[in-house]
Design a protein around this motif. Structure first.
Motif: not given
Length: 272
Positions: A50-70
């Protein structure tokens, strides 16, 4: 409702941070650092289809940057709520959460389909929580809710079984839970009114449409096994879609994908 678990302080703090216009990525990460278990679940969910892009999210900082705060806040709410309500006395919790996540995803997908992207995260959360009252009733009124489940299994409509046995419905109780968790008023209204005969507000009408669409694929009981309806004849239809053009075929094909996503998502959320 007092016997229900409160939302974790981490999720409450996330909500407060996201509501602050001065919120920063570091502030979000400092909050998540205080709850490693929730953070690990969120990271697993961030890597779901549902959320993943082409690359695996390895840390929460990347998750925050990719998904946005809300979106990250809703991810935290999802992880916390499902983890808190994985048990049940009379229902199949996995099936219930699969249904709820699917309704959230379909609600979000409809928002994007009708170009209301600014509402998509609110739509997802409303869909996710629309049946939270069922779990609350099962938890808080264990003996009284047993006959309700039996009536539904015999073919009674859910609302009829609840009101006939308890004098209250899961929609009303769900609204109480949302208030207990200090969710915004529109979210409380969406949960309370998603079974209303003629919903007048967008979120309740949207969740009602999404719920019907998902129940044609995942019946909530025998009464749903023959569920058929014309979408455009539903009272909620004009509230959601107005009079504009709408790609119904695209929606129909997307629902099956969302159901598959929901299964994967709930499996990840159930993991310790």
């Amino acid at each position: 409702m007092r016997t229900l678990p409160s939302l974790p302080t981490t999720v409450v703090s996330l909500g407060q941070a996201v509501a602050d216009d001065r919120c920063s990525v570091d502030r979000i990460l400092n909050i998540l650092a205080k709850d490693p278990a929730l953070s690990a679940t969120m990271l697993r969910l961030a890597n779901s289809v549902m959320y993943a892009g082409d690359q695996r999210v390895m840390d929460l900082r990347t998750a925050v940057m990719r998904l946005g705060f809300e979106a990250l806040l809703n991810l935290g709410r999802t992880a916390a709520i499902i983890r808190s309500f994985r048990g049940s006395n009379h229902m199949d919790p996995f099936r219930l959460w699969q249904h709820s996540v699917a309704v959230g995803l379909v609600s979000k997908g409809i928002c994007r389909l009708i170009k209301m992207n600014h509402m998509d995260e609110s739509a997802y959360l409303a869909g996710l929580l629309h049946d939270i009252g069922k779990i609350a009733l099962d938890r808080c009124f264990t003996e009284e809710y047993g006959p309700v489940v039996l009536a539904i299994e015999r073919g009674d409509a859910c609302l009829d079984a609840e009101f006939g046995n308890l004098g209250i419905t899961h929609a009303e109780v769900g609204a109480m839970v949302a208030e207990h968790w200090s969710f915004p008023a529109p979210m409380v209204t969406a949960i309370r009114d998603h079974h209303q005969d003629h919903p007048k507000e967008f979120l309740p009408a949207l969740v009602q449409i999404a719920d019907l669409l998902v129940r044609t694929r995942i019946p909530n009981g025998p009464a749903d096994e023959t569920l058929m309806f014309a979408l455009e004849e539903q009272p909620a239809y004009p509230v959601v879609f107005g009079g504009g053009d709408f790609d119904a075929e695209r929606l129909t094909f997307s629902i099956d994908d969302e159901l598959e996503h929901a299964v994967t998502f709930v499996k990840l959320a159930f993991q310790d």
